[in-house]
Design a protein around this motif. Structure first.
Motif, PDB file in Angstrom:
ATOM      1  N   GLY A 269       0.816  -1.336  -0.003  1.00  0.00           N
ATOM      2  CA  GLY A 269      -0.040   0.125   0.047  1.00  0.00           C
ATOM      3  C   GLY A 269       0.887   1.160  -0.026  1.00  0.00           C
ATOM      4  N   ALA A 270       2.254   1.119   0.074  1.00  0.00           N
ATOM      5  CA  ALA A 270       3.089   2.183   0.170  1.00  0.00           C
ATOM      6  C   ALA A 270       3.101   2.993  -1.108  1.00  0.00           C
ATOM      7  N   ASN A 271       2.946   2.453  -2.413  1.00  0.00           N
ATOM      8  CA  ASN A 271       3.011   3.055  -3.541  1.00  0.00           C
ATOM      9  C   ASN A 271       1.748   3.922  -3.636  1.00  0.00           C
ATOM     10  N   GLU A 272       0.444   3.836  -3.121  1.00  0.00           N
ATOM     11  CA  GLU A 272      -0.481   4.769  -3.106  1.00  0.00           C
ATOM     12  C   GLU A 272      -0.173   5.845  -2.062  1.00  0.00           C
ATOM     13  N   SER A 369       7.286   4.237  -8.161  1.00  0.00           N
ATOM     14  CA  SER A 369       6.522   3.286  -9.077  1.00  0.00           C
ATOM     15  C   SER A 369       5.185   4.067  -9.213  1.00  0.00           C
ATOM     16  N   GLY A 370       4.888   4.797  -8.093  1.00  0.00           N
ATOM     17  CA  GLY A 370       3.412   5.533  -8.316  1.00  0.00           C
ATOM     18  C   GLY A 370       3.400   6.610  -9.184  1.00  0.00           C
ATOM     19  N   ILE A 371       4.529   7.296  -9.370  1.00  0.00           N
ATOM     20  CA  ILE A 371       4.661   8.295 -10.420  1.00  0.00           C
ATOM     21  C   ILE A 371       4.603   7.861 -11.775  1.00  0.00           C
ATOM     22  N   ILE A 372       5.329   6.606 -12.031  1.00  0.00           N
ATOM     23  CA  ILE A 372       4.975   5.915 -13.308  1.00  0.00           C
ATOM     24  C   ILE A 372       3.306   5.557 -13.732  1.00  0.00           C
ATOM     25  N   TYR A 373       2.848   5.195 -12.509  1.00  0.00           N
ATOM     26  CA  TYR A 373       1.456   4.705 -12.568  1.00  0.00           C
ATOM     27  C   TYR A 373       0.503   5.548 -12.887  1.00  0.00           C
TER      28      TYR A 373
END
Ligand code: ACO
Length: 432
Positions: A269-272, A369-373
């Motif tokens: 849940g850290a990416n969010e 990773s979240g920035i890419i998503y």
């Protein structure tokens, strides 16, 4: 496994207990304490399993001090550069890089088992539109055992193989159905002519009333993220899958347990949480205030995407993802993406701060990773679902390894009990 010996001295009795230690192919010795209780009447105490190896495994190796991650002996950087997600999946599942014909057969099998039972699709209508997609995914994956009876006899290797292909093939379809439900769009059926990530993008972003063109850079970025998220030895969700599966529970139930464990902000849940944190920080001028908060013991705030139980050096995955961030943002003409700028500055400032240096806190896989998503148009609430799609491969590989182990036993830790000692029941009217 060669055997070494360690000695443990009981300081009350001066008795010396000899303990065998297993030597892995690489990595530290692992002292075997399985006979300790029988011999000494004592348990070991290791909350959070900081120094406990829960199993023997041949799948993934991490050297946290050096920042090394290898799948079946292959450095993850080499796989990220030369391989693709389904080839890595075959490697993790079967132990060797597949030959051309093995890879073609595996890819064909995965890409021809992508549809889910139509009744499963109706499950999504039972969820409110604003249900978190992870709730939908864990619920639907758990329900799959009710549909696919030809793959739940865990003692049958053929059933296990059918299960492995089926869950890897269908998890993107389940994820896409959760996404489409959350935005009120019609479900888009999988297309077997596309590759794994192209099909996923199509199921997410195509609509029946218009053409949708898959951006090869988006598919490449997803494939890379999936390779890097595919496995990470005995992490929280993988250990959960092993523990749930060790009771003999059907594999869909075990994977659903893994999805639930992954959801937490200390894990997948850290990416969010990283993206939400960057938005809260807002500007580079405010970074020092948030670094101060992260260092304050009385403040629960932590720098999300920073720190790792095992890595005390750069998480090798974070370095690769940061590079891919540049590439994706450049390709979509978003070179000056403010969140990426903020993340780069935050990383630089934290890595120059004594607190983070002393505690060896570096950016982990989820920092970028979240920035890419987000750049690919995937909403924050889906970030952890994307992680779950990739990690399903690791969960399945570990579950297979555990079930195939003839010496496998149910996972059942012990405890340090600090509750009341024996006392007599008191009738309700006599209690004060
Ligand atoms: N920000 C500020 N301080 C931190 C951070 C952080 N992100 N992470 C650890 N610390 C500090 C702790 O306060 C602790 O300080 P202390 O020794 O003075 O008490 C010390 O560093 C060690 O931290 P622990 O929480 O004991 O380490 P643990 O190994 O149990 O936790 C974890 C690791 C959960 C990843 C932690 O670093 C964290 O919460 N990070 C933020 C969440 C995150 O990014 N999770 C994703 C991990 S990667 C993955 O699962 C895919």
């Amino acid at each position: 496994m060669t055997i070494k010996r360690y000695e443990l001295k009981n300081l009350q009795t001066n008795d010396i207990l000899t303990l065998d230690a297993h030597e892995g192919s690489i990595g530290p010795d692992v002292i075997d304490i399985s006979g300790l209780y029988a011999k000494e009447g004592a348990f070991t105490f290791d909350p959070g399993f900081v120094a406990t190896a829960s199993c023997e495994s041949k799948i993934t190796f991490i050297d946290g001090e050096k920042g090394v991650l290898m799948y079946r002996g292959y450095p993850v950087g080499q796989l990220a550069e030369h391989s693709n997600f389904l080839e890595v999946a075959a490697l993790l599942l079967y132990g060797e890089l597949p030959t051309r014909s093995q890879l073609d057969a595996f890819t064909h099998s995965i890409m021809h088992h992508t549809m889910i039972n139509e009744t499963l699709l109706r499950f999504f209508n039972g969820f409110h539109y604003d249900a978190h997609p992870m709730a939908m995914v864990s619920g639907v994956v758990g329900s799959m055992s009710a549909f696919y009876h030809d793959s739940t006899d865990i003692s049958n290797p053929e059933h296990r193989e059918i299960f492995a292909h089926r869950i890897i093939a269908k998890i993107p379809t389940v994820a896409a159905a959760a996404y489409k439900h959350s935005i009120g769009q019609p479900f888009i059926y999988p297309r077997n002519d596309l590759d794994y990530c192209g099909n996923l993008l199509n199921m997410f972003f195509a609509v029946p009333c218009d053409d949708y063109e898959i951006d090869p850079i988006a598919a490449e970025a997803l494939d890379l993220l999936f390779i890097l998220h595919a496995d990470h030895e005995q992490n929280c969700s993988t250990s959960t899958v092993r523990l749930a599966g060790s009771s003999g529970a059907n594999p869909y139930a075990a994977i659903a347990a893994g999805v639930s464990a992954l959801w937490g902000p200390a894990h997948g849940g850290a990416n969010e949480a990283v993206l939400r944190m960057l938005e809260t920080i807002g500007t580079t001028a405010d970074i020092p205030r948030f670094i101060k908060k992260a260092k304050d013991k009385d403040d629960p705030f932590r720098l999300m995407g920073f720190g790792h139980r095992v890595y005390k050096n750069y998480d090798p995955r974070a370095t690769i993802i940061r590079k891919m961030c540049h590439k994706v943002l450049e390709r979509i003409g978003d070179n000056d993406n403010p969140l990426f700028e903020l993340a780069l500055k935050l990383e630089e400032m934290a890595l120059n701060d004594d607190y983070f240096v002393e505690k060896k806190l570096y950016p982990n896989v989820d920092f970028y990773s979240g920035i890419i998503y987000e750049a690919l148009g995937i909403p924050k609430s889906m970030f952890t679902v994307m992680f779950a799609i990739a990690r399903t491969v690791g969960w399945v590989a570990h579950w297979q390894e555990m079930i195939a182990d003839p010496g496998g036993r149910i996972g059942r830790p012990r405890q340090l009990y600090t509750g009341p000692t024996e006392r007599d029941y008191v009738a309700v009217d006599q209690r004060v």
